[in-house]
Design an enzyme around this catalytic site. Structure first.
Site, PDB file in Angstrom:
ATOM      1  N   SER A   1       9.315 -48.610  18.934  1.00  0.00           N
ATOM      2  CA  SER A   1       9.180 -46.645  19.306  1.00  0.00           C
ATOM      3  C   SER A   1       8.123 -46.439  18.897  1.00  0.00           C
ATOM      4  CB  SER A   1      10.532 -45.985  18.957  1.00  0.00           C
ATOM      5  OG  SER A   1      11.363 -45.804  17.797  1.00  0.00           O
ATOM      6  N   CYS A   2       7.097 -46.356  17.731  1.00  0.00           N
ATOM      7  CA  CYS A   2       6.515 -46.355  16.027  1.00  0.00           C
ATOM      8  C   CYS A   2       6.255 -47.237  15.623  1.00  0.00           C
ATOM      9  CB  CYS A   2       7.163 -45.639  15.218  1.00  0.00           C
ATOM     10  SG  CYS A   2       6.033 -44.589  14.640  1.00  0.00           S
ATOM     11  N   GLY A   3       4.283 -47.643  16.232  1.00  0.00           N
ATOM     12  CA  GLY A   3       3.670 -48.384  15.567  1.00  0.00           C
ATOM     13  C   GLY A   3       3.225 -48.368  14.014  1.00  0.00           C
TER      14      GLY A   3
ATOM     15  N   CYS B   1       4.764 -46.054  11.701  1.00  0.00           N
ATOM     16  CA  CYS B   1       5.917 -45.084  10.607  1.00  0.00           C
ATOM     17  C   CYS B   1       5.841 -45.921   9.167  1.00  0.00           C
ATOM     18  CB  CYS B   1       8.085 -45.231  11.187  1.00  0.00           C
ATOM     19  SG  CYS B   1       7.571 -44.567  13.178  1.00  0.00           S
TER      20      CYS B   1
ATOM     21  N   THR C   1       8.794 -50.414  14.214  1.00  0.00           N
ATOM     22  CA  THR C   1       9.712 -50.244  14.978  1.00  0.00           C
ATOM     23  C   THR C   1       9.102 -50.799  16.483  1.00  0.00           C
ATOM     24  OG1 THR C   1      10.509 -48.372  15.302  1.00  0.00           O
ATOM     25  CG2 THR C   1      11.381 -49.357  13.189  1.00  0.00           C
TER      26      THR C   1
END
Length: 298
Positions: free
Chosen positions: A137-139, A141, A135
Site C-alpha cells: 500500500s505504500c512504496g 513508508c 508494503t
C-alpha cells in the site's frame, strides 16, 4: 514464476427476502514478498503479485535513481533464498533488445531476485537508510526522511512538449480496465498502463497488488526495451495519484500522469515543481487537471 491467483473456499451470505448462505470457491490475487538484491546485497523487500519480477526490479532501480537507461541493466537471477545460488544448468532467457539472464535455482521460491548492473554503473548505497521494507500500500513508508524521497531525475519533463486531447484522456481508464485480465478474476489488483500519445497505442499494461509495483513493472518494461526516457507518453493508473507515483513518472521521463481517483497534496506539489501534467478523477466525461493544463487540449 509463482502464482498470480489462488483459490479458496468462502461462505457467501446474501441478504434478501430470504437470506442465502452457501459455500463457494473464490479467486484471490496472490501477494508474496520479493527481495531485490543488487550484486548479491539486499536492497529492498516489496510485497507484490508474482510475475514480471525482472521488470519490477528494473523499474524500482529507475525510481531509486540507481539506473536510467536500458544499457545499465545487465541481468537478473532468481535465487532460492539465503545461501542459495543460481543453477548452472538453468536456461538463459532473452528479454527485450538486450539479453537479460534469468536463471533459476534449485528449490527456487522465485521470491529473491539478484540484479547485476552493467560495468561502470555505481552500485546503490548499502547505508541503512536505503534498505527499507515496502508494503503493497505504500512504496516509501520506510524511507528515513522526506529528503530521501525526492530523487533527482536524469530527465527534464518540464520541457517536454507532449500534448493530448481531453477526449483521448477520457478513453484511457476504459482502455486500462479492458486489459485487466487478473482483476476480472479477483477484483483485487491495481493496474498501470503506458500509452503513446501520438498513436493512442497501449504500449504495456501491468497489474499488481501494489499500485507502485504496477508502475515499476511498466517502467521496467521500458528499461528492458531501452525506451527511457518515456517522452511522448501518458501513464494511466487505476487508483489514486500518490507522491511516489508522480516521483516514478518523473524519474522515467513521463510527462503526463492520469489517475481515476484523487491525487495527494504532496503529489500535486511534486508534479508542479517537476513540470509534470497531473490529472485526477478521470471518470466519464470529466477530469481535473492539477498541473500544466496547457498539455491537455480541449
Amino acid at each position: 514464476m509463482g502464482r498470480i491467483t489462488t483459490r479458496t473456499r468462502v461462505t457467501r451470505i446474501v441478504l434478501a427476502d430470504e437470506t442465502e448462505v452457501r459455500q463457494r470457491a473464490d479467486v484471490l490475487a496472490v501477494e508474496e514478498p520479493l527481495e531485490i538484491r543488487v550484486a548479491g546485497t539486499a536492497l529492498s523487500v516489496t510485497m507484490r503479485t508474482p510475475g514480471h519480477d525482472v521488470e519490477l526490479a528494473a523499474g524500482f532501480l529507475v525510481s531509486e535513481g540507481v539506473i536510467g537507461a536500458g544499457e545499465e541493466f545487465r541481468s537478473a537471477i532468481h535465487c532460492g533464498g539465503p545461501g542459495s545460488g543460481p543453477s548452472s544448468s538453468a536456461p538463459l532467457l532473452t528479454i527485450g533488445p538486450a539479453p537479460v539472464g534469468v536463471l533459476a535455482a534449485e528449490a527456487n521460491t522465485y521470491n529473491v531476485l539478484d540484479v547485476a548492473l552493467a560495468a561502470g554503473v555505481t552500485l546503490p548505497s548499502t547505508d541503512i537508510a536505503r534498505n527499507f521494507y515496502t508494503t503493497s500500500s505504500c512504496g516509501v513508508c520506510g524511507t528515513a526522511s522526506i529528503d530521501a524521497i525526492e530523487k533527482i531525475s536524469r530527465y527534464e519533463v518540464s520541457s517536454d512538449e507532449t500534448s493530448i486531447a481531453a477526449t483521448a484522456v477520457r478513453g484511457l481508464p476504459d482502455a486500462l480496465r479492458a486489459g485487466q485480465a487478473a482483476f476480472d478474476k479477483t477484483g483485487g489488483l491495481h493496474a498501470a498502463a503506458l500509452f503513446d500519445v501520438t498513436t493512442g497505442e497501449m504500449l504495456v499494461l501491468r497489474e499488481d497488488v501494489g499500485r507502485h509495483n504496477a508502475v515499476d513493472k511498466v517502467i521496467g518494461w521500458a528499461v528492458l526495451h531501452d525506451r527511457l526516457p518515456l517522452r511522448g507518453t501518458v501513464l494511466q493508473v487505476s487508483g489514486r495519484a500518490s507522491f511516489e507515483l508522480v516521483q516514478k513518472a518523473v524519474m522515467a521521463g513521463i510527462p503526463i500522469l492520469s489517475a481515476v481517483s484523487a491525487p495527494s497534496s504532496l503529489a500535486v506539489e511534486l508534479a508542479a515543481s517537476s513540470g509534470l501534467t497531473l490529472l485526477g478523477f478521470v471518470r466519464g466525461a470529466s477530469m481535473n487537471v492539477y498541473t500544466r493544463p496547457e498539455r491537455v487540449m480541449v
